[in-house]
Design a protein around this motif. Structure first.
Motif, PDB file in Angstrom:
ATOM      1  N   ALA A  76       0.851  -1.316  -0.038  1.00  0.00           N
ATOM      2  CA  ALA A  76       0.026   0.094  -0.001  1.00  0.00           C
ATOM      3  C   ALA A  76       0.937   1.402   0.180  1.00  0.00           C
ATOM      4  N   ASN A  77       0.308   2.469   0.334  1.00  0.00           N
ATOM      5  CA  ASN A  77       1.084   3.567   0.301  1.00  0.00           C
ATOM      6  C   ASN A  77       0.293   4.612   1.346  1.00  0.00           C
ATOM      7  N   LYS A  78       0.752   5.859   1.402  1.00  0.00           N
ATOM      8  CA  LYS A  78       0.166   6.966   2.274  1.00  0.00           C
ATOM      9  C   LYS A  78      -1.175   7.338   1.736  1.00  0.00           C
ATOM     10  N   ASP A  79      -1.478   7.080   0.600  1.00  0.00           N
ATOM     11  CA  ASP A  79      -2.919   7.442   0.404  1.00  0.00           C
ATOM     12  C   ASP A  79      -3.993   6.540   0.906  1.00  0.00           C
ATOM     13  N   THR A  80      -3.599   5.555   1.560  1.00  0.00           N
ATOM     14  CA  THR A  80      -4.323   4.348   2.062  1.00  0.00           C
ATOM     15  C   THR A  80      -5.427   5.120   2.961  1.00  0.00           C
ATOM     16  N   PHE A  81      -4.955   6.209   3.700  1.00  0.00           N
ATOM     17  CA  PHE A  81      -5.707   6.811   4.775  1.00  0.00           C
ATOM     18  C   PHE A  81      -6.473   8.079   4.013  1.00  0.00           C
ATOM     19  N   ASP A  82      -6.546   8.545   2.961  1.00  0.00           N
ATOM     20  CA  ASP A  82      -7.221   9.445   2.332  1.00  0.00           C
ATOM     21  C   ASP A  82      -8.640   9.626   2.655  1.00  0.00           C
ATOM     22  N   ALA A  83      -9.432   8.619   2.584  1.00  0.00           N
ATOM     23  CA  ALA A  83     -10.894   8.660   2.615  1.00  0.00           C
ATOM     24  C   ALA A  83     -11.255   8.661   4.294  1.00  0.00           C
ATOM     25  N   MET A  84     -10.249   8.587   5.159  1.00  0.00           N
ATOM     26  CA  MET A  84     -10.601   8.628   6.437  1.00  0.00           C
ATOM     27  C   MET A  84     -10.159  10.023   6.877  1.00  0.00           C
ATOM     28  N   ALA A  85      -9.238  10.530   6.362  1.00  0.00           N
ATOM     29  CA  ALA A  85      -8.491  11.953   6.769  1.00  0.00           C
ATOM     30  C   ALA A  85      -9.584  12.880   7.423  1.00  0.00           C
ATOM     31  N   PRO A  86     -10.553  13.418   6.267  1.00  0.00           N
ATOM     32  CA  PRO A  86     -11.545  14.318   6.479  1.00  0.00           C
ATOM     33  C   PRO A  86     -12.295  14.222   7.897  1.00  0.00           C
ATOM     34  N   TYR A  87     -12.280  12.966   8.362  1.00  0.00           N
ATOM     35  CA  TYR A  87     -13.112  12.981   9.553  1.00  0.00           C
ATOM     36  C   TYR A  87     -12.426  13.118  10.933  1.00  0.00           C
ATOM     37  N   LEU A  88     -10.904  13.370  10.692  1.00  0.00           N
ATOM     38  CA  LEU A  88      -9.932  13.298  11.781  1.00  0.00           C
ATOM     39  C   LEU A  88      -9.076  14.998  11.886  1.00  0.00           C
ATOM     40  N   THR A  89      -9.059  15.385  10.726  1.00  0.00           N
ATOM     41  CA  THR A  89      -8.287  16.764  10.731  1.00  0.00           C
ATOM     42  C   THR A  89      -8.594  17.771  11.497  1.00  0.00           C
ATOM     43  N   SER A  90      -9.864  17.811  11.840  1.00  0.00           N
ATOM     44  CA  SER A  90     -10.256  18.874  12.806  1.00  0.00           C
ATOM     45  C   SER A  90      -9.776  18.852  14.397  1.00  0.00           C
ATOM     46  N   ARG A  91      -9.465  17.785  14.468  1.00  0.00           N
ATOM     47  CA  ARG A  91      -8.739  17.200  16.063  1.00  0.00           C
ATOM     48  C   ARG A  91      -7.273  17.062  16.038  1.00  0.00           C
ATOM     49  N   TYR A  92      -6.741  16.432  14.854  1.00  0.00           N
ATOM     50  CA  TYR A  92      -5.268  15.966  14.869  1.00  0.00           C
ATOM     51  C   TYR A  92      -4.472  16.581  13.677  1.00  0.00           C
ATOM     52  N   THR A  93      -3.388  16.718  13.539  1.00  0.00           N
ATOM     53  CA  THR A  93      -2.401  16.935  12.498  1.00  0.00           C
ATOM     54  C   THR A  93      -2.118  15.435  11.893  1.00  0.00           C
ATOM     55  N   LEU A  94      -2.505  15.040  10.826  1.00  0.00           N
ATOM     56  CA  LEU A  94      -2.154  13.939  10.159  1.00  0.00           C
ATOM     57  C   LEU A  94      -0.851  13.844   9.594  1.00  0.00           C
ATOM     58  N   TYR A  95       0.087  12.681   9.955  1.00  0.00           N
ATOM     59  CA  TYR A  95       1.245  12.490   8.975  1.00  0.00           C
ATOM     60  C   TYR A  95       1.136  11.108   8.279  1.00  0.00           C
ATOM     61  N   ALA A  96       0.994  10.977   7.160  1.00  0.00           N
ATOM     62  CA  ALA A  96       1.105   9.646   6.389  1.00  0.00           C
ATOM     63  C   ALA A  96       2.205   9.513   5.605  1.00  0.00           C
ATOM     64  N   ALA A 128      12.272  13.292  13.452  1.00  0.00           N
ATOM     65  CA  ALA A 128      12.478  14.615  12.368  1.00  0.00           C
ATOM     66  C   ALA A 128      11.558  15.611  12.472  1.00  0.00           C
ATOM     67  N   LEU A 129      10.336  15.286  13.013  1.00  0.00           N
ATOM     68  CA  LEU A 129       9.194  16.050  13.021  1.00  0.00           C
ATOM     69  C   LEU A 129       9.418  16.910  14.407  1.00  0.00           C
ATOM     70  N   GLY A 130       9.988  16.438  15.046  1.00  0.00           N
ATOM     71  CA  GLY A 130      10.269  17.064  16.576  1.00  0.00           C
ATOM     72  C   GLY A 130       9.285  16.604  17.614  1.00  0.00           C
ATOM     73  N   ILE A 131       8.675  15.233  17.411  1.00  0.00           N
ATOM     74  CA  ILE A 131       7.683  15.019  18.373  1.00  0.00           C
ATOM     75  C   ILE A 131       8.371  14.007  19.251  1.00  0.00           C
ATOM     76  N   ASN A 132       8.098  14.423  20.450  1.00  0.00           N
ATOM     77  CA  ASN A 132       8.857  13.661  21.574  1.00  0.00           C
ATOM     78  C   ASN A 132       7.970  12.376  22.113  1.00  0.00           C
ATOM     79  N   ARG A 133       6.675  12.384  22.046  1.00  0.00           N
ATOM     80  CA  ARG A 133       5.816  11.266  22.567  1.00  0.00           C
ATOM     81  C   ARG A 133       4.642  11.446  21.527  1.00  0.00           C
ATOM     82  N   VAL A 134       4.469  10.114  21.133  1.00  0.00           N
ATOM     83  CA  VAL A 134       3.437  10.008  19.467  1.00  0.00           C
ATOM     84  C   VAL A 134       2.615   9.108  19.678  1.00  0.00           C
TER      85      VAL A 134
END
Length: 313
Positions: A76-96, A128-134
């Motif tokens: 698969a690839n990073k676009d696997t999550f495209d259909a679900m993204a619109p339901y999550l982006t108001s709450r989270y920053t998504l990195y696929a 590299a994104l600077g995230i300490n606890r993910v």
């Protein structure tokens, strides 16, 4: 003039239908690219990349709020999550992110594709994104990467979201697909022609896939092109020891999801995984197959939002 104006909507409709037919059947690769762009735009997903140790790491990003890393499955690839993204982006920053040998990532036949190497690849991306606890999410093989990431670095992982994770003995040692691969070298995800790809779609979806011809064609062409690299990846990932034979009682909060029609990873594996992650919530999605975030994107997102609310309480 009046007649021309009255006929204009019909003319536009005819042109639109003709364009759709052309893009779907005559120029399917172009049609697939346009549909992918539309799906990304709907979720606000933008493609970019990082360079880590001289290696380009492509990924999609969208949304606002706390980071959530999304890791796709084998072939698969990073676009696997495209259909679900619109339901999550108001709450989270998504990195696929694209794993090595997948999507837009580099293809090196001599690379290390072991589970341990894939964990380190994602971990370096997170750092590299600077995230300490993910917070991590993974589908199928990506669920394996996420599971072992949490097991190896428990203090760095806040939660895991495991979507039909291919990481327990039910898949890695006991499944008919793996037994056949060990005996014959064939695996339903290793595609050499369009007929094999059609059979793969029948396998991964809980119900017959309602997918435009152009997408089926483009996915098949990509799979045929990547047969060699995907064969090399599977040879190494196949050596993964089931997580339930290595770890138990991991304290990371986990949302474990399985489709009850999953013909790739037996749904019973979710119960084994729940024993590995005892602080877990198990969701069985009726009628879904191996990729519930594609088949039931709204339901998957809703369950995740509830899970995050629960563990934050």
């Amino acid at each position: 003039m009046v007649q021309w104006i009255a006929g204009l909507p019909v003319a536009i409709l005819v042109v639109a239908v003709a364009a759709v037919v052309l893009l779907n059947w005559v120029f399917p690769l172009t049609g697939a690219q346009l549909l992918q762009k539309l799906l990304r735009n709907k979720g606000g997903l933008v493609q970019t990349q990082l360079h880590i140790n001289g290696l380009a790491v492509p990924y999609l990003v969208a949304g606002n709020g706390e980071p959530l890393i999304l890791v796709h499955g084998f072939t698969a690839n990073k676009d696997t999550f495209d259909a679900m993204a619109p339901y999550l982006t108001s709450r989270y920053t998504l990195y696929a992110v694209d794993l090595p040998g997948h999507g837009d990532a580099e293809r090196d036949m001599n690379a290390d594709f072991s589970m341990a190497a894939l964990v380190e690849y994602v971990r370096q991306f997170v750092q590299a994104l600077g995230i300490n606890r993910v917070h991590l999410a993974g589908s199928s093989m990506g669920g394996g990467v996420v599971s072992f990431y949490a097991a190896s670095y428990p203090n760095e992982v806040a939660s895991v979201w495991l979507l039909d994770a291919a990481v327990t003995r039910e898949f890695l040692t006991d499944s008919e697909h793996i037994k056949r691969y060990d005996a014959t070298g064939t695996f339903p995800y290793l595609i050499q022609n369009h007929a094999e790809h059609a059979r793969k779609l029948d396998l991964v979806f809980g119900k017959p896939a309602k997918m435009p011809h152009c997408l089926k064609f483009a996915f098949a062409e990509a799979a045929i092109r990547d047969f060699a690299i995907q064969s090399a990846i599977l040879q190494q990932v196949r050596k993964t020891i089931p997580i339930d034979q290595v770890y138990s009682n991991l304290r990371t909060p986990a949302l474990i999801v399985t489709g009850d029609h999953d013909l790739v990873v037996p749904p019973s594996s979710a119960h084994t995984l729940a024993k590995v992650f005892p602080q877990s919530t198990l969701q069985v999605i009726e009628g879904a197959g191996h990729i519930p975030m594609v088949e039931r994107p709204r339901r998957c997102a809703h369950d995740y939002l509830q899970f995050r609310t629960k563990i934050a309480a």
